[in-house]
Design a protein around this motif. Structure first.
Motif, PDB file in Angstrom:
ATOM      1  N   ARG A  20       0.841  -1.207   0.000  1.00 51.75           N
ATOM      2  CA  ARG A  20       0.000   0.000   0.000  1.00 51.75           C
ATOM      3  C   ARG A  20       0.872   1.251   0.000  1.00 51.75           C
ATOM      4  NH1 ARG A  20      -5.281  -0.476  -0.989  1.00 51.75           N
ATOM      5  NH2 ARG A  20      -5.757   1.215   0.468  1.00 51.75           N
ATOM      6  N   ALA A  21       1.951   1.209  -0.756  1.00 47.89           N
ATOM      7  CA  ALA A  21       2.854   2.358  -0.785  1.00 47.89           C
ATOM      8  C   ALA A  21       2.164   3.608  -1.307  1.00 47.89           C
ATOM      9  CB  ALA A  21       4.077   2.031  -1.656  1.00 47.89           C
ATOM     10  N   ARG A  22       1.148   3.436  -2.134  1.00 49.17           N
ATOM     11  CA  ARG A  22       0.466   4.593  -2.701  1.00 49.17           C
ATOM     12  C   ARG A  22      -0.291   5.401  -1.649  1.00 49.17           C
ATOM     13  NH1 ARG A  22      -2.263   0.051  -3.715  1.00 49.17           N
ATOM     14  NH2 ARG A  22      -4.560  -0.004  -3.683  1.00 49.17           N
ATOM     15  N   VAL A  23      -0.577   4.781  -0.495  1.00 51.63           N
ATOM     16  CA  VAL A  23      -1.226   5.531   0.587  1.00 51.63           C
ATOM     17  C   VAL A  23      -0.302   6.642   1.082  1.00 51.63           C
ATOM     18  CG1 VAL A  23      -2.173   5.387   2.924  1.00 51.63           C
ATOM     19  CG2 VAL A  23      -2.655   3.568   1.265  1.00 51.63           C
ATOM     20  N   LEU A  24       0.992   6.326   1.221  1.00 52.18           N
ATOM     21  CA  LEU A  24       1.959   7.343   1.636  1.00 52.18           C
ATOM     22  C   LEU A  24       2.031   8.469   0.612  1.00 52.18           C
ATOM     23  CD1 LEU A  24       4.237   8.422   3.431  1.00 52.18           C
ATOM     24  CD2 LEU A  24       5.824   6.972   2.157  1.00 52.18           C
ATOM     25  N   ILE A  25       1.953   8.118  -0.677  1.00 51.51           N
ATOM     26  CA  ILE A  25       1.985   9.141  -1.723  1.00 51.51           C
ATOM     27  C   ILE A  25       0.782  10.067  -1.584  1.00 51.51           C
ATOM     28  CG2 ILE A  25       1.937   9.544  -4.206  1.00 51.51           C
ATOM     29  CD1 ILE A  25       4.555   8.333  -3.125  1.00 51.51           C
ATOM     30  N   ALA A  26      -0.393   9.504  -1.308  1.00 49.34           N
ATOM     31  CA  ALA A  26      -1.594  10.332  -1.122  1.00 49.34           C
ATOM     32  C   ALA A  26      -1.418  11.286   0.050  1.00 49.34           C
ATOM     33  CB  ALA A  26      -2.813   9.433  -0.907  1.00 49.34           C
ATOM     34  N   VAL A  27      -0.829  10.802   1.134  1.00 51.24           N
ATOM     35  CA  VAL A  27      -0.603  11.655   2.313  1.00 51.24           C
ATOM     36  C   VAL A  27       0.399  12.754   1.981  1.00 51.24           C
ATOM     37  CG1 VAL A  27       0.305  11.697   4.670  1.00 51.24           C
ATOM     38  CG2 VAL A  27      -1.213   9.836   3.947  1.00 51.24           C
ATOM     39  N   MET A  28       1.442  12.415   1.240  1.00 51.00           N
ATOM     40  CA  MET A  28       2.431  13.432   0.862  1.00 51.00           C
ATOM     41  C   MET A  28       1.804  14.521  -0.010  1.00 51.00           C
ATOM     42  SD  MET A  28       5.777  11.042   0.095  1.00 51.00           S
ATOM     43  CE  MET A  28       6.752  12.435  -0.499  1.00 51.00           C
ATOM     44  N   LEU A  29       0.960  14.123  -0.950  1.00 51.10           N
ATOM     45  CA  LEU A  29       0.256  15.114  -1.769  1.00 51.10           C
ATOM     46  C   LEU A  29      -0.638  15.990  -0.909  1.00 51.10           C
ATOM     47  CD1 LEU A  29      -0.739  12.928  -4.869  1.00 51.10           C
ATOM     48  CD2 LEU A  29       0.917  14.793  -4.837  1.00 51.10           C
ATOM     49  N   PHE A  30      -1.315  15.373   0.049  1.00 47.16           N
ATOM     50  CA  PHE A  30      -2.209  16.111   0.943  1.00 47.16           C
ATOM     51  C   PHE A  30      -1.443  17.193   1.716  1.00 47.16           C
ATOM     52  CE2 PHE A  30      -3.806  16.605   5.272  1.00 47.16           C
ATOM     53  CZ  PHE A  30      -5.130  16.956   5.059  1.00 47.16           C
ATOM     54  N   VAL A  31      -0.325  16.816   2.322  1.00 50.84           N
ATOM     55  CA  VAL A  31       0.451  17.778   3.110  1.00 50.84           C
ATOM     56  C   VAL A  31       0.969  18.902   2.221  1.00 50.84           C
ATOM     57  CG1 VAL A  31       2.524  18.085   4.520  1.00 50.84           C
ATOM     58  CG2 VAL A  31       1.102  16.055   4.834  1.00 50.84           C
ATOM     59  N   THR A  32       1.409  18.551   1.015  1.00 47.84           N
ATOM     60  CA  THR A  32       1.920  19.567   0.101  1.00 47.84           C
ATOM     61  C   THR A  32       0.831  20.569  -0.275  1.00 47.84           C
ATOM     62  OG1 THR A  32       3.403  17.879  -0.792  1.00 47.84           O
ATOM     63  CG2 THR A  32       3.216  19.923  -2.033  1.00 47.84           C
ATOM     64  N   VAL A  33      -0.396  20.070  -0.484  1.00 50.59           N
ATOM     65  CA  VAL A  33      -1.508  20.962  -0.826  1.00 50.59           C
ATOM     66  C   VAL A  33      -1.852  21.876   0.345  1.00 50.59           C
ATOM     67  CG1 VAL A  33      -3.970  21.023  -1.383  1.00 50.59           C
ATOM     68  CG2 VAL A  33      -2.445  19.499  -2.643  1.00 50.59           C
ATOM     69  N   ILE A 132       1.795  18.973 -11.182  1.00 50.62           N
ATOM     70  CA  ILE A 132       2.629  17.900 -10.622  1.00 50.62           C
ATOM     71  C   ILE A 132       1.757  16.950  -9.809  1.00 50.62           C
ATOM     72  CG2 ILE A 132       4.513  17.324  -9.042  1.00 50.62           C
ATOM     73  CD1 ILE A 132       5.846  19.949  -9.758  1.00 50.62           C
ATOM     74  N   ASN A 133       0.839  17.494  -9.012  1.00 49.60           N
ATOM     75  CA  ASN A 133      -0.074  16.637  -8.245  1.00 49.60           C
ATOM     76  C   ASN A 133      -0.814  15.682  -9.172  1.00 49.60           C
ATOM     77  OD1 ASN A 133       0.642  18.085  -5.956  1.00 49.60           O
ATOM     78  ND2 ASN A 133      -1.193  19.357  -5.966  1.00 49.60           N
ATOM     79  N   ASN A 134      -1.321  16.221 -10.293  1.00 47.92           N
ATOM     80  CA  ASN A 134      -2.057  15.388 -11.244  1.00 47.92           C
ATOM     81  C   ASN A 134      -1.149  14.343 -11.877  1.00 47.92           C
ATOM     82  OD1 ASN A 134      -4.581  14.921 -12.844  1.00 47.92           O
ATOM     83  ND2 ASN A 134      -3.212  15.430 -14.527  1.00 47.92           N
ATOM     84  N   ARG A 135       0.071  14.739 -12.197  1.00 53.74           N
ATOM     85  CA  ARG A 135       1.057  13.805 -12.769  1.00 53.74           C
ATOM     86  C   ARG A 135       1.333  12.661 -11.796  1.00 53.74           C
ATOM     87  NH1 ARG A 135       5.076  11.024 -12.912  1.00 53.74           N
ATOM     88  NH2 ARG A 135       7.007  11.350 -14.088  1.00 53.74           N
ATOM     89  N   VAL A 136       1.516  12.981 -10.523  1.00 53.38           N
ATOM     90  CA  VAL A 136       1.786  11.957  -9.508  1.00 53.38           C
ATOM     91  C   VAL A 136       0.566  11.056  -9.324  1.00 53.38           C
ATOM     92  CG1 VAL A 136       2.271  11.580  -7.057  1.00 53.38           C
ATOM     93  CG2 VAL A 136       3.536  13.338  -8.327  1.00 53.38           C
ATOM     94  N   ALA A 137      -0.632  11.645  -9.256  1.00 55.19           N
ATOM     95  CA  ALA A 137      -1.848  10.849  -9.066  1.00 55.19           C
ATOM     96  C   ALA A 137      -2.089   9.921 -10.256  1.00 55.19           C
ATOM     97  CB  ALA A 137      -3.053  11.764  -8.861  1.00 55.19           C
ATOM     98  N   THR A 138      -1.838  10.395 -11.459  1.00 56.27           N
ATOM     99  CA  THR A 138      -2.036   9.578 -12.648  1.00 56.27           C
ATOM    100  C   THR A 138      -1.017   8.444 -12.706  1.00 56.27           C
ATOM    101  OG1 THR A 138      -2.841  11.543 -13.815  1.00 56.27           O
ATOM    102  CG2 THR A 138      -2.279   9.652 -15.162  1.00 56.27           C
ATOM    103  N   THR A 139       0.157   8.670 -12.157  1.00 58.47           N
ATOM    104  CA  THR A 139       1.210   7.656 -12.128  1.00 58.47           C
ATOM    105  C   THR A 139       0.953   6.603 -11.060  1.00 58.47           C
ATOM    106  OG1 THR A 139       2.844   9.270 -12.881  1.00 58.47           O
ATOM    107  CG2 THR A 139       3.694   7.293 -11.818  1.00 58.47           C
ATOM    108  N   TRP A 140       0.471   7.017  -9.906  1.00 56.25           N
ATOM    109  CA  TRP A 140       0.439   6.155  -8.736  1.00 56.25           C
ATOM    110  C   TRP A 140      -0.908   5.481  -8.458  1.00 56.25           C
ATOM    111  CZ3 TRP A 140       3.421   3.877  -5.112  1.00 56.25           C
ATOM    112  CH2 TRP A 140       4.784   4.218  -5.080  1.00 56.25           C
TER     113      TRP A 140
END
Length: 449
Positions: A20-33, A132-140
Motif C-alpha cells: 500500500r505504498a500509494r497511501v503514503l503518496i496520497a498523504v504526501m500530496l495532501f500535506v503539500t496541498v 505535478i499533483n495530477n502527474r503523480v496521481a495519474t502515475t500512482w
C-alpha cells in the motif's frame, strides 16, 4: 473460463498481495496541498492589517491580491512543459523551497511594491504544483481510485485553511502580520526537503510488484517517467501546445475551471476583508468565521471523490461519474448570491458555507484532465488547464476590487454568481463524452512505425 472472468478472479488476489505504498503518496500530496494553499491564502488573512498600516485603497488591495495570479497563470504552460521533462522528485522540492523562501521574505517586506514583487515570485514558483499533483496521481493510482485520491489531497487546501486560519489570525494579533508569512514560509522549506528524501516513482519505490501491477492494470501510468524520458526531453514543440488547444472537450474543462475557481479565489482573497470591513468583525472573530465555509468545502471535496468513484464502480460512465458532482457543485455555488439579501451575519455565513461546499464538491475537475489528456502530454494539458482556469486568480480580485464600494459588497457576489452560471453551461454543453484525446497524428504514426 473467459478472459473477463479470469481477470475478475485474479484481481482480488492481486489486491490482497499488493503493498500500500500509494497511501503514503496520497498523504504526501495532501500535506503539500495544505502548505500550497496556506501560502496562497496567508495574504488574505493579513490584508486588513496590511491595508490599515500601508493605507491601501480597495483598488490597491485588489491589485496586491491579484499579483499571485499574474505569474501563476503565466507560468502554467511553461510549467506544464517542464513537468513533462523534469521528474516530480526533483521539480517539486525545488519549487517548494523557492516559493516558501519568497513567502517568508514577505514577512520582512517594508512596502507595497516589495510585497507585490514577492507575491509575483510566489505565484511563478507555485505554478507547477497542481499539474505535478495530477502527474503523480495519474502515475500512482488506478482509474477506480483516482477521483477519491484527488478529492483527498484537494481537501488539504480546505483542511489547512479551516484549521490553520485561526492560528494565522492569532499569530497576527499576538505578534504582527509579518509572522503570518515567516511561519508559513518556514514550514514549506522543511517540507521541500522531506519530499525530496521520500518520493519515488512506483517502480523505484517500496511498492511491491503486485501493487505496481494493480496500478498499471487499473489504468495508472506507472511507466510514464520512462516514456517521457525517451520522447519528451527535447526542445519545445509548439505543435504540442496547438494540439491541446484544438479539442472542444479540452476547451470545455479549461473554461469550466475558470468559472469554478472564480468562487474559490473570492474565498482566498476578499473573504476575510469582507468580514472585517463590511461586516464589522474583529480579526479573531473573523478568523473563526472564515474557517466555517472552509470546513464546508472540505466536506464537499471528500464527498465528491467518493461519490464519483462509487458511481464509476456501479457501472456509470466515466463522463457521468466525473461530471455529475462538478455540475451539482456549481449549482450549489450559486447560493452565494443570497448574501446580498440579508443583514444577518449568521445567514451570510450559511449562504457562503453552502456555496463553498458546492465549490468543494465540484473540485474533482483534475480527474477530467487525467481522463481526457493525451498520455504523452499530461503535463502540457494540465498546464494549459491550470493556466486558463487560474486566470480567475487575476480577474476575481481585481474585478471585485473595482465593483465594490466602501459600503457595499453586493456587486462582488453578483459577479461570482454570473460566472458560476456560465460554468454550468460549459460542462453541460461543451465537454461531452469523456474519452482520452488521441495524440498528434504524426506522433501516432511514428510510434506505429
Amino acid at each position: 473460463m473467459s478472459i473477463g472472468n479470469a481477470q475478475r478472479t485474479v484481481a482480488p488476489a492481486v489486491r490482497r498481495q499488493a503493498s500500500r505504498a500509494r497511501v503514503l503518496i496520497a498523504v504526501m500530496l495532501f500535506v503539500t496541498v495544505v502548505i500550497n494553499y496556506l501560502d496562497r491564502a496567508n495574504l488574505s488573512v493579513a490584508m486588513p492589517a496590511i491595508a490599515a498600516e500601508l493605507e491601501l485603497t480597495p483598488q490597491m488591495q485588489g491589485l496586491l491580491l491579484s499579483a499571485f495570479g499574474w505569474t501563476y497563470a503565466a507560468m502554467q504552460i511553461p510549467g506544464g512543459w517542464l513537468i513533462d521533462r523534469v521528474p516530480p522528485r526533483v521539480l517539486y522540492p525545488v519549487c517548494l523551497v523557492l516559493w516558501s523562501l519568497a513567502t517568508a521574505f514577505m514577512g520582512v517586506a517594508g512596502g507595497f511594491v516589495a510585497l507585490i514583487c514577492l507575491r509575483l515570485m510566489v505565484g511563478m514558483l507555485e505554478a507547477p504544483a497542481y499539474p505535478i499533483n495530477n502527474r503523480v496521481a495519474t502515475t500512482w493510482f488506478p482509474d477506480r481510485e483516482r477521483a477519491t485520491v484527488i478529492g483527498f489531497y484537494t481537501s488539504g487546501q480546505f483542511i489547512g485553511l479551516a484549521l490553520l486560519t485561526p492560528v494565522l489570525t492569532w499569530l497576527q494579533t499576538a505578534f504582527s502580520w509579518h509572522w503570518v508569512f515567516i511561519a508559513t514560509g518556514g514550514v514549506g522549506v522543511v517540507w521541500g526537503v522531506v519530499w525530496y528524501v521520500a518520493y519515488r516513482e512506483p517502480r523505484e519505490s517500496r511498492a511491491n510488484d503486485a501493487e505496481v501491477a494493480y496500478i498499471a492494470d487499473g489504468g495508472g501510468l506507472v511507466d510514464v517517467e520512462a516514456q517521457t524520458r525517451a520522447t519528451n526531453r527535447k526542445k519545445v514543440d509548439l505543435r504540442d501546445f496547438a494540439h491541446v488547444l484544438r479539442s472542444r472537450k479540452l476547451w470545455g474543462i479549461y473554461l469550466g475551471q475558470f468559472c469554478l475557481t472564480s468562487t474559490m479565489w473570492f474565498f482566498l482573497t476578499w473573504f476575510p476583508t469582507y468580514l472585517v470591513d463590511y461586516r464589522g468583525m474583529d480579526y479573531i472573530q473573523s478568523g473563526f468565521l472564515v474557517s466555517l465555509p472552509y470546513v464546508a468545502a472540505l466536506v464537499g471535496v471528500l464527498l465528491s471523490g467518493v461519490v464519483s468513484d462509487a458511481l464509476l464502480k456501479r457501472g456509470r460512465s466515466v463522463g457521468f461519474a466525473r461530471k455529475a458532482p462538478i455540475i451539482t457543485g456549481l449549482v450549489l455555488s450559486t447560493v452565494i448570491i443570497g448574501a446580498n439579501f440579508t443583514d444577518s451575519t449568521a445567514l451570510v455565513i450559511v449562504f457562503l458555507s453552502v456555496a463553498f461546499f458546492g465549490n468543494g464538491f465540484a473540485s474533482i475537475t483534475w480527474s477530467l484532465v487525467s481522463a481526457l489528456a493525451p498520455q504523452r502530454l499530461l503535463g502540457t494539458t494540465g498546464g494549459m488547464f491550470n493556466f486558463i482556469g487560474n486566470l480567475s486568480s487575476i480577474a476575481t480580485p481585481i474585478v471585485i476590487g473595482f465593483l465594490v464600494s466602501e459600503t457595499s459588497f453586493a456587486p462582488g457576489f453578483a459577479y461570482i454568481t454570473a460566472v458560476t452560471l456560465v460554468g454550468i453551461a460549459v460542462y453541460v454543453f461543451m465537454v461531452g463524452r469523456v474519452e482520452r484525446i488521441a495524440d498528434r497524428p504524426d506522433v501516432v504514426a511514428a510510434d506505429a512505425a
